[in-house]
Structures are given as C-alpha cells and as structure tokens.
Design an enzyme around this catalytic site. Structure first.
Site: not given
Ligand code: BGC
Length: 738
Positions: A366, A619, A359, A353
């Site tokens: 994604d 994001e 993370e 992501d």
């Molecule tokens: C991530 C997103 C992911 C989401 C779930 C986030 O923390 O960065 O890209 O899809 O959580 O909603």
C-alpha cells in the site's frame, strides 16, 4: 537524581537533540516502571527551582506511549509518542522546550499506555508484541540564567500511581474513570533496559488537526443515538459532559450505516472501537489520549449529544500541504477530496493500510503504490525517511523485506520472506522520494536496503525467473493476473531502480552487474511470458516496467485498450495494476480512454464510490455493491487513490524533469469532457501552477514556473522552447499552439 552536568555535554545534547543519528542522551537517567498497575501508570517527580531559568528541555521516551505534563500543562501537542518503530532496534525519543517552569515547587507527571509496544495489537489481538508492560525514560535539563545546569532524570526517586485512564488500546478504545485522580504514590521499579536503540525522532508529530461538528444527530431504527460527523476520518470524539458521579457515557465508532440506516460495525473485525467515560459529577471536556478510531459515525449512550457539545477531531501526522487540484467536474473534485482524506487518515506516524479495523499495519505494498501521489498533496520527506529506516532495520539478513513494516509479527525470525509489489517498497519509495525532493542522501542511506532486496530475489530465482507466493493484483475484479508474471515484472523494476541508483552514486561495478542482471530478467520474461498478457494488469505492468522490446510495446498498449473496451470501458485492476493504468495509457497515446475510465460512474471505477456517498477511498471497488449490500471491508484505504499522481502529472501536466524540480516538465492533457482544470505544486523553489480552460475549439493555458527553475513546456503535442521562471499564457487551437 539531580546533578549538574558539564557545559560541553549540554552543548552536545542541544546540538544533537534534533538532528544526529544516535547520541548518549539520557546519561544518568534510568528506565522506570510500575509493574503491578493494571491501569495506565502515572509517574511523578517534584523539583524545586530557586533561580531564573534560561532554557529547559525535556528529553523523553517510553516503552509504550507517553503523555507528559509539567506544572499541569501538557508537554507538546503530539499523540502516540514516541511513535512506532521496531523498538529493540530503533526507539525514538522526543525533545521539548518547556516554558512553564517557575520558581518554587514544580512537578512533572507522565502517563503511559501500552500502545504498539505491549498493548492489544495485530490480527490475533495479541499483547506484548515488543515486550511486557510499559516503562519511562526521561531527562529534564534546566539551564539557568547564571549558566549553571540542573538535570532531573527518571530514576528511583520518582513516584508512581494510576489516574483516570484505566485502560487503552488502539483497537478496543479507552476507558476513563473521571473520579480517579492519582494518589497513594508508591516507589517506582528501576529497570535495566538498554538504551542502545535510542535515536531522535525523525518525522513530524501526530497531532489533532481538522475539527468536525455534527452534521446530523438522529435515532436509527434500533432507537440508538447516532452522530454523523459528515466525514470519514481517523481521529477521536471530544465531548463536553456533566452527569452524576458514576454515570457512564460510551462512544462507539463506525464508518458506515447499514442498508437500513443503522450503525454498522461489521467491518471492524475484532476492534470494539469504543471509548468509555465514568463521570465525576463536574462539567468536563473528555477525549481519549492513547487511541484513535476510523469513523464518520458515533453511537452514544449515557449522553445527549447536541450540535455544540461534541466534535470529531482528525488525528494524523502533521504534514504541510503542498498541492491543490480542482476541475469543472464536482465528482472528480470529490475524488481528490477523498484521496486527501484517505491520506490524512492513514498517515498516522507510519503509512497504514486502514484506520478502523483490528489491522492498521504499515503494509509495504500500500505504501509503495501511494508514494508517488502523496508528495503532490503533502510534504512527505521526513515521514517516508522514517518508514524507509524502519524497512532497512527490519530486512532479514537475506535482504527480504517483510510485507508489514514495522515488522512486529515476524520480528523474531531472522529469515524473512518477500512478496512482489510489497517488498519492492524498499526500492520504489526511495527512488520516488529522490525524484520529488532531489535529495541524494535518501539513495545513499537506502542503497544497501535496495540492493539487499534485489539480491534476495536473485538468490530466490531459478533460471532467471522469480516465482513466489504473494498477494498478486490484490482485489482486482475479473480474471486474475498470474503471480509469476507479476513477480518477474517487479523484479525487473526493482533491478532497474537499483541500477539507476548505482549509476547516480558512482557505483560502477554494481551498475554493470545489475545491468546484466536486468537483461537476463527481461530475456527470460520475453521467452516465458510471450502472449501471456491476457489481463489489463499484465499489459500495464509489462509496459510500465519496459519488459518488452521497443517494437512490441505499442501492440501491447493497443491490446490493453481493447481489453478495457471489451470490458465495457471499465478497469479490471487491483492494487498493483491500478496506479500505472492511466500513466501507461497516456504514455502510449490513449489519454482519451483515461478520461473515459476516470469519468466512469458504474462499478468498478473511481467515481462509483462517490455515487454511494464515499468521503474517503475504499479498499474494494465494490465496498457497497450496486444493490446496496455493504461488504466487510475498509472504507478508508488509500491504495486506489494512487490515481492522484495522474491528476497532477498528466491532467495538469506537472512533473520533475530533473529530480527535485530544478527543471520542470509541463505537459497538460486537456479533454473537452471537462471545461477546465487547475492546480499547483509547491516544490522546494516555489509554487508551480498549471491551469487550462476549454473555450470552444481553443484551449487556454496559464502556467507559472517558480524562480530559480526552468521548464520544458509541451502543449497539444507541440514542444515549446525551454522557458525560465515566469507567468505564462498560451492558447492552442486545433492542436496548434498560437
Ligand atoms: C490489507 C491490505 C494489504 C493486504 C495484503 C490487507 O489486509 O488491508 O491493504 O496490502 O492485506 O494483501
């Protein structure tokens, strides 16, 4: 542990080394570890060569990450090997042809780091996600000119120590003490770990690629020394340093400067993103080996940076470039640049992501929203095949596809859950790959996984309605689209893709079953959610997935256009609605509105971040608010870059008519707000080119169709005859093709 093996076994190893599923490589090799090492362990084996070598192949893997050197020369160029998979089920190994062996004394040194296996990783900064500590498994097979072989296998006769890498993890960074070199070699511990999950590596390696010199070096208002590399990226800083023994240099990484122009790390969550070097008094070039950071800026202490003594190196999966896109609007060109840089930064062995905060998971949502855009820009077949195998491996026995793959957080649960728009990666990614590459084996390999996901939803549903908790249209600005509405649309879409796949694979009974199921899903949708399409995303999803009876569709598209217009010609979509927004508008005759949205510069829009200096996709639409406030968000998330699909498929008009581009559809959509657009896509048969220019009331087109393909060309709404390979020029005027 040196012994001669039979020629047949070598032949099998060579044959299967790169290609087959699972083989008995590493026969006779043992897992070895260094249990009491706090620092990254280094393993050593010396061996003698007395004859001339024909070939030497090193097979190697690890619990953790490995970096090997033979005769002081690094083996391969890859970072973060053996890669990230659900290790208990699938552990990749790599094989390398070595050229550096010599007669006499040779040595192999392997350094390990905890990496994804046991290093700090996950939102709670947990350790030991897959197991404890690190371990090495290696086998070097030397074939001599006289046809005999020698096998050097990891085992009790290897030695262990620690070296300059004292600590490393993906979030916090790496600590190196350049004064330490491996010494006091001790015996290794032989481990009884199993080898049943071993398989040859599938995707291209992660390597160091583009290099950026400092664009600006300055002191911020806190008197901190900052290097601006000019591009947000995933990678590392390489320094040429010299100082007194014991001097310490630190490099902290950040994506942004704050409102005052100071180094900003507020969006990194728990990641310290800092590399530390303790110097040994000699001139040295240093960089981290087992970590990477998401950054554009570096804050340095203990070192005076210059334009010549440091660089940023982008580190990502080494994928071939496939497409080009440019047009007369520099901001759209920057958007394409940002899409490619968020792609680069988040294709790091798995589709992540984001590359900067604590993370960096393989979020399935994604991955699926971007999987139609990525192939236009990079050759992604192997990369996604690996990820699909990871999905298949991690699906629960109930078929649910976890939201994060590899699924390290829930790995011990047998019952898993699935979320609309995320779990659907199990059906959407294989289907898109098949469209792009025309390779039916993807569908064959993933069929049970696709079916498992749809069957899971069906089992969860009541009265033909699926309602579940999920993330919905993540980060959509404005009114929320109801989760059950979204659930039902994605259930239908996954069922449609499974049905298409069953037909292609000749699974007639399944095809009948899922055709009926799809009918029930849509009927239930039409009854339950009539007139509930009150948001842009609701209209987009019901149109994209054909949820409505045909005679109701144009009305819904008109409604979508009205919703956009009353929103002051701005989108109001999040992760799930955005990818289909422009494709749906074009399909229902609203291409002019697409250009209005695409060229919009105020928030929320694709060009708004560019007005704030973005070099990657954010994001959130409002990562920096219009008043300049910086949000604690990722500034390198490719999801909204999914608009790239429309740039290629609709603005340039390049798409496959048949899977794999054996027959191509060319249907460009020019608009007089641009002077020209041009681009290309290298399919398996060669380069497809589409270019248009507005010249007064005329539009001129240049189209190249590669050998061994055919194309259907449609210009200004007018279908031309099917054309063969060739180089074509056309002119249309007042929507008539001349
Ligand atoms: C991530 C997103 C992911 C989401 C779930 C986030 O923390 O960065 O890209 O899809 O959580 O909603």
């Amino acid at each position: 542990m040196e012994k001669t093996v039979t020629t047949i076994m070598i032949a099998l190893l060579l044959y299967f080394g790169h290609t087959s599923a699972q083989v008995k490589t590493f026969t006779g090799a043992n897992w070895i570890s260094s249990p009491d090492s706090a620092a990254c362990p280094v393993f050593k084996k010396r061996f003698l060569i007395t004859k001339s070598v024909r070939t030497a192949i090193l097979f190697i893997t690890a619990h953790g990450l490995y970096e090997a050197a033979v005769n002081q020369k690094k083996v391969g160029e890859a970072y973060f090997t053996p890669g990230w998979t659900d290790y208990a089920k699938r552990l990749q190994y790599q094989s390398y042809y070595l050229k550096q062996l010599k007669r006499g004394d040779n040595n192999i040194l392997v350094t390990l780091s905890a990496g994804w296996y046991s290093g700090v990783f996950g939102e709670d900064m947990k350790q030991d996600n897959y197991g404890k500590g690190t371990a090495l498994l290696a086998q070097l097979i030397i074939t001599y000119q006289d046809g005999t072989q020698q096998v050097i296998s990891s085992g009790a006769d290897w030695l262990r120590s620690t070296g300059n890498i004292r600590y490393s993890d993906f979030y916090n960074g790496e600590v190196q003490d350049e004064r330490v070199r491996p010494e006091n070699w001790k015996k290794v511990t032989v481990e009884n770990f199993n080898k049943t999950s071993l398989l040859p590596t599938i995707s291209e390696p992660v390597t160091g690629q583009e290099t950026f010199r400092p664009k600006r070096i300055f002191k911020d208002s806190k008197n901190e020394t900052i290097i601006d590399f000019g591009q947000n990226l995933a990678g590392l800083v390489k320094l040429r340093i010299k100082g007194k023994p014991g001097d310490t240099v630190t490099i902290a990484h950040a994506e942004m400067l704050d409102e005052k122009g100071n180094f900003y790390t507020g969006n990194l969550r728990d990641a310290k993103a800092t590399d530390v070097y303790v110097l040994n008094g000699k001139p040295e070039t240093v960089h981290p080996h087992f970590t990477y950071h998401g950054f554009r800026y570096a804050k340095v202490t203990g070192f005076i940076p210059s334009y010549n003594n440091c660089v940023a190196i982008a580190v990502h999966t080494n994928l071939k470039h496939t497409g080009t896109f440019s047009c007369s609007n520099p901001m759209l060109n920057q958007l394409q640049h940002n899409i490619e840089w968020s792609l680069n930064s988040n294709f790091v062995d798995i589709p992540t992501d984001c590359p900067q905060r604590s993370e960096r998971f393989g979020w399935t949502g994604d991955a699926q929203v971007f999987c139609a855009t990525a192939p236009f820009n990079r050759y992604t077949l192997n990369f996604y095949k690996k990820y699909l195998a990871d999905i298949k491996a991690d699906q629960g026995t109930n078929g649910a596809a976890p939201v994060v793959i590899p699924d390290f957080e829930q790995q011990k649960d047998t019952i898993k859950q699935g979320v609309a728009g995320w779990g659907d990666a199990a059906t959407i990614i294989p289907w898109n790959l098949y469209q792009v590459y025309g390779d039916k084996t993807i569908l064959k390999e993933q069929y049970n996984s696709m079916k498992g996901w749809v069957d899971y939803i069906t089992a969860e549903s009541k009265n033909n309605l699926w309602t579940t908790n999920g993330y919905g249209d993540w980060y959509a600005p404005g009114p929320k689209t109801a989760l059950p509405f979204i659930d039902q649309c994605f259930w239908a879409y996954s069922t449609q893709l499974l049905l298409n796949t069953a037909k292609i694979l000749g699974k007639d009974n399944d095809a009948k079953t899922y055709e009926k199921l799809l009918g029930r899903i849509k009927t239930a949708f039409q009854k339950t959610y009539k007139n509930k399409d009150t948001t842009q995303t609701a209209c987009i999803l019901e149109l994209q997935f054909d949820m409505l009876a045909e005679n109701k569709r144009q009305y819904a598209a008109d409604k979508l256009a009205v919703l956009i217009k009353i929103n002051n010609n701005h989108l109001a979509t999040g992760f799930l609605g955005t990818p289909y927004l422009l494709p749906v508008l074009t399909r229902f005759g609203y291409t002019k509105l697409c250009y209005t949205l695409l060229l919009q510069q105020t928030c929320p829009s694709w060009l708004y971040p560019i007005t704030k200096g973005a070099t990657t996709i954010w994001e959130r639409w409002d990562g920096i608010k219009p008043d300049g406030t910086i949000q604690q968000t990722s500034f390198n998330h490719y999801a909204y870059g999914a608009v790239g699909q429309w740039l290629y498929e609709d603005m340039l008009g390049i798409r496959p008519a048949l899977p794999g581009y054996k027959t191509i559809n060319i249907q460009p959509h020019p608009d007089s707000r641009l002077k020209w657009a041009k681009g290309s896509y290298a399919c398996a048969y060669g380069k497809i080119v589409s270019e248009w220019k507005i010249i007064g009331s005329k539009v001129s087109y240049h189209i190249i169709i590669p050998k061994n393909t055919m194309a259907n060309i449609e210009l200004a709404g007018q279908k031309l005859k099917r054309v063969n390979a060739g180089d074509y020029h056309f002119i249309t005027t007042n929507n008539v093709c001349l």
